[in-house]
Write an enzyme that holds these catalytic residues in place. Structure first.
Site, PDB file in Angstrom:
ATOM      1  CG  ASP A  76      -0.342  -0.306   2.484  1.00 38.32           C
ATOM      2  OD1 ASP A  76       0.792   0.149   2.695  1.00 38.32           O
ATOM      3  OD2 ASP A  76      -0.965  -1.016   3.300  1.00 38.32           O
ATOM      4  CG  ASP A  78       0.911   5.073   4.089  1.00 30.15           C
ATOM      5  OD1 ASP A  78      -0.235   4.711   3.758  1.00 30.15           O
ATOM      6  OD2 ASP A  78       1.591   4.483   4.929  1.00 30.15           O
ATOM      7  CG  ASP A 176       8.607   3.272  12.818  1.00 31.89           C
ATOM      8  OD1 ASP A 176       8.928   3.729  11.707  1.00 31.89           O
ATOM      9  OD2 ASP A 176       7.798   2.332  12.971  1.00 31.89           O
TER      10      ASP A 176
HETATM   11  P1  ATP Z   1       4.019  -1.966   6.103  1.00 25.75           P
HETATM   12  O1  ATP Z   1       4.747  -2.216   4.848  1.00 25.75           O
HETATM   13  O2  ATP Z   1       3.953  -3.170   6.955  1.00 25.75           O
HETATM   14  O3  ATP Z   1       2.689  -1.280   5.935  1.00 25.75           O
HETATM   15  P2  ATP Z   1       4.858   0.590   7.043  1.00 25.75           P
HETATM   16  O4  ATP Z   1       6.238   1.077   7.361  1.00 25.75           O
HETATM   17  O5  ATP Z   1       4.175   1.196   5.882  1.00 25.75           O
HETATM   18  O6  ATP Z   1       4.942  -0.969   6.924  1.00 25.75           O
HETATM   19  P3  ATP Z   1       2.625   1.501   8.562  1.00 25.75           P
HETATM   20  O7  ATP Z   1       2.090   0.968   9.847  1.00 25.75           O
HETATM   21  O8  ATP Z   1       1.812   1.410   7.343  1.00 25.75           O
HETATM   22  O9  ATP Z   1       4.014   0.781   8.349  1.00 25.75           O
HETATM   23  O10 ATP Z   1       3.029   3.004   8.852  1.00 25.75           O
HETATM   24  C1  ATP Z   1       3.414   3.909   7.830  1.00 25.75           C
HETATM   25  C2  ATP Z   1       4.544   4.799   8.315  1.00 25.75           C
HETATM   26  O11 ATP Z   1       4.108   5.588   9.420  1.00 25.75           O
HETATM   27  C3  ATP Z   1       5.765   4.060   8.822  1.00 25.75           C
HETATM   28  O12 ATP Z   1       6.638   3.718   7.773  1.00 25.75           O
HETATM   29  C4  ATP Z   1       6.377   5.062   9.779  1.00 25.75           C
HETATM   30  O13 ATP Z   1       7.093   6.047   9.075  1.00 25.75           O
HETATM   31  C5  ATP Z   1       5.154   5.729  10.375  1.00 25.75           C
HETATM   32  N1  ATP Z   1       4.699   5.072  11.630  1.00 25.75           N
HETATM   33  C6  ATP Z   1       3.684   4.184  11.767  1.00 25.75           C
HETATM   34  N2  ATP Z   1       3.528   3.822  13.046  1.00 25.75           N
HETATM   35  C7  ATP Z   1       4.454   4.502  13.749  1.00 25.75           C
HETATM   36  C8  ATP Z   1       4.791   4.575  15.137  1.00 25.75           C
HETATM   37  N3  ATP Z   1       4.144   3.859  16.044  1.00 25.75           N
HETATM   38  N4  ATP Z   1       5.796   5.408  15.493  1.00 25.75           N
HETATM   39  C9  ATP Z   1       6.448   6.155  14.568  1.00 25.75           C
HETATM   40  N5  ATP Z   1       6.176   6.118  13.265  1.00 25.75           N
HETATM   41  C10 ATP Z   1       5.204   5.301  12.845  1.00 25.75           C
HETATM   42 MG    MG Z   2       2.153   0.881   5.209  1.00 24.43          MG
END
Ligand code: ATP
Ligand code: MG
Length: 484
Positions: A76, A78, A176
């Site tokens: 996905d 963002d 993060d």
């Molecule tokens: P995935 O591929 O599993 O979706 P992701 O990195 O995109 O991994 P998401 O949970 O979709 O993870 O979150 C999108 C972004 O938002 C992360 O890459 C990070 O930059 C930020 N983020 C999400 N949750 C947190 C958190 N608890 N603390 C800090 N940053 C966060």
């Molecule tokens: Mg994501």
């Protein structure tokens, strides 16, 4: 300007900011980062373009950039922007502001099962807990002043700190891991990096931005996220940096303050994003096998039992093949041992089978699922999967016909198939149901006759109505993919 305004109002908060390293903006051209632009989803591209054409900054951000950099197709996308949620919403026909604690906009493309959501978030200011407390305690900051600053304020005047807009460098700093904090502009193809994410991606290091101890304290869910990314990226050679990994086990108790529903959701992300077995391995390796969430403890405990292992493998395989997975199915597998035990105990006391099963299920829900609100549907689906199991033994009369018509038949059948895989029931039973579910009515009658003949070969006169192979409505080998 907004940053200055915030700082003026926060007064002493400058000290908190000064102590934080917002990193230095580095722009990396395509010739260096090598991202394949064709991996960027058209709809994400459209969102970025629309925002940029309206004069805002907009980038693909977070996990999608990490995956693009690693040559993976992101599941996905963002987008991060300096437009506020209201400003974003105004630019798209189907856009919805969602969330309270963390307001974002969902821009929706397509309809039904094929629909795609692009999440758009406004750059957030980096306010650590101390700063947020100061905002809360600052009596001179009136509600209207806070509202004017675009802060979201709840009815008690409390600042919901995740809705404080800020510049991009602060937005990067509150993310993060360094590899999750990069921005990609698909138009110019520049990658914007503040914290050495590109270098860490190249060196395959998972590093928490800032002081890991402080960051875990700020949001203990990051402990679970560390496990998830370690599991996901381990096959690519990624390792958690020492300082990031070391405090994980000792800080586990902080999770006690996290709402159960959030922990439940994070548990599902560990188990249902295609890396369940790898996540369990990481939990064990990092000393986090117990104490994150009671139900997860059970999963880890049972991950080596044949049935749960088969369920976890099956889940990983399905996600890998792009098929849907349902939490009810996996959790029904994980708790099946308890249900069976309670059921057997009641059967031994001569309770009739169905009430015995029902009581055993109630007991398991009380003991294991607890009070996670909004889980009504999940529990109902689990119950249905379990309650269907004894019905699979009834292969005569009208029972099979009504069973295959049940909405959750596929889930119940998949469950039966797994039970057969670990020799809990005969493989031939699962095969029979596979045939039955895909056959036409005449062939179904034949299948029922076959069962009758098997049960009492003498009385059945040896020959069912017809010996021909049952006609199939659908091609065989079509696996049960009904979990939605
Ligand atoms: P995935 O591929 O599993 O979706 P992701 O990195 O995109 O991994 P998401 O949970 O979709 O993870 O979150 C999108 C972004 O938002 C992360 O890459 C990070 O930059 C930020 N983020 C999400 N949750 C947190 C958190 N608890 N603390 C800090 N940053 C966060
Ligand atoms: Mg994501």
């Amino acid at each position: 300007m907004i940053k200055k305004f915030i700082q003026k109002i926060l007064g002493k908060q400058n000290a908190a900011h000064a102590a934080t390293d917002f990193g230095k903006r580095v722009e990396i051209p395509a010739s260096v980062h090598g991202i394949d632009p064709s991996l960027v989803d058209d709809r994400a591209l459209n969102v970025v373009r629309t925002l940029q054409d309206a004069g805002y900054e907009a980038y693909v951000v977070g996990g999608a950039v990490r995956d693009l950099l690693l040559g993976l197709r992101p599941k996905d996308f963002d987008v991060a922007t300096d437009a506020t949620p209201e400003e974003v919403k105004a630019l798209f026909r189907r856009a919805f502001i969602i969330g309270r604690r963390f307001r974002i906009v969902h821009v929706v493309y397509g309809r039904g099962r094929e629909h795609e959501v692009i999440e758009v978030s406004t750059f957030r200011a980096h306010l650590d807990n101390r700063a947020a407390e100061q905002v809360k305690g600052n009596e001179r900051t009136s509600k209207s002043e806070l509202a004017g600053m675009k802060h979201a304020v709840d009815s008690s005047g409390r600042v919901l700190r995740d809705n404080v807009w800020g510049p991009q460098d602060e937005d990067a700093t509150r993310r993060d891991f360094t590899v999750n904090a990069m921005y990609y502009d698909p138009e110019s193809q520049y990658l914007v990096d503040y914290h050495g994410g590109m270098k860490d991606a190249t060196q395959k290091v998972l590093r928490m931005i800032g002081d890991p101890v402080a960051r875990y304290r700020e949001d203990p869910v990051r402990i679970i996220r560390a496990v998830r990314f370690a599991a996901k990226l381990n096959p690519l050679g990624f390792k958690l940096e020492n300082k990031t990994a070391k405090p994980l086990a000792t800080m586990l108790s902080l999770l006690a303050d996290v709402p159960q529903s959030r922990l439940f959701d994070e548990m599902l992300k560990l188990l249902q994003t295609g890396h369940a077995l790898a996540s369990i391995e990481q939990l064990q390796k990092l000393g986090l096998h117990k104490g994150i969430y009671p139900l997860l403890d059970v999963v880890v405990e049972r991950a080596d039992t044949a049935f749960v292992k088969a369920a976890l493998l099956d889940t990983d395989r399905r996600v890998g093949e792009g098929k849907p997975v349902a939490p009810s199915f996996l959790l029904a597998c994980v708790l099946w041992a308890d249900v069976k035990l309670g059921w057997d105990q009641r059967l031994a006391k001569k309770t009739p089978p169905f009430p015995a099963l029902q009581e055993a299920i109630d007991e398991v829900f009380d003991a294991r699922i607890g009070d996670v609100s909004g889980r009504g549907k999940l529990a109902a689906d689990m119950r249905e999967i379990w309650m269907m199991q004894p019905r699979f033994d009834k292969r005569i009369g009208s029972t099979p016909f009504s069973l295959v018509e049940q909405a959750r038949f596929r889930a119940g059948f998949d469950f039966l198939r797994l039970r057969a895989e670990v020799s809990e029931v005969e493989v031939s039973l699962a095969d029979w149901w596979q045939e039955f579910s895909t056959a036409d009515d005449a062939a179904r009658e034949d299948l029922i006759q076959l069962v009758k003949a098997e049960k009492s070969p003498a009385s059945a006169g040896g020959t069912p109505k017809s010996r021909r192979a049952p006609r199939r409505r659908k091609p065989s080998g079509q696996s049960a993919d009904g979990e939605a």
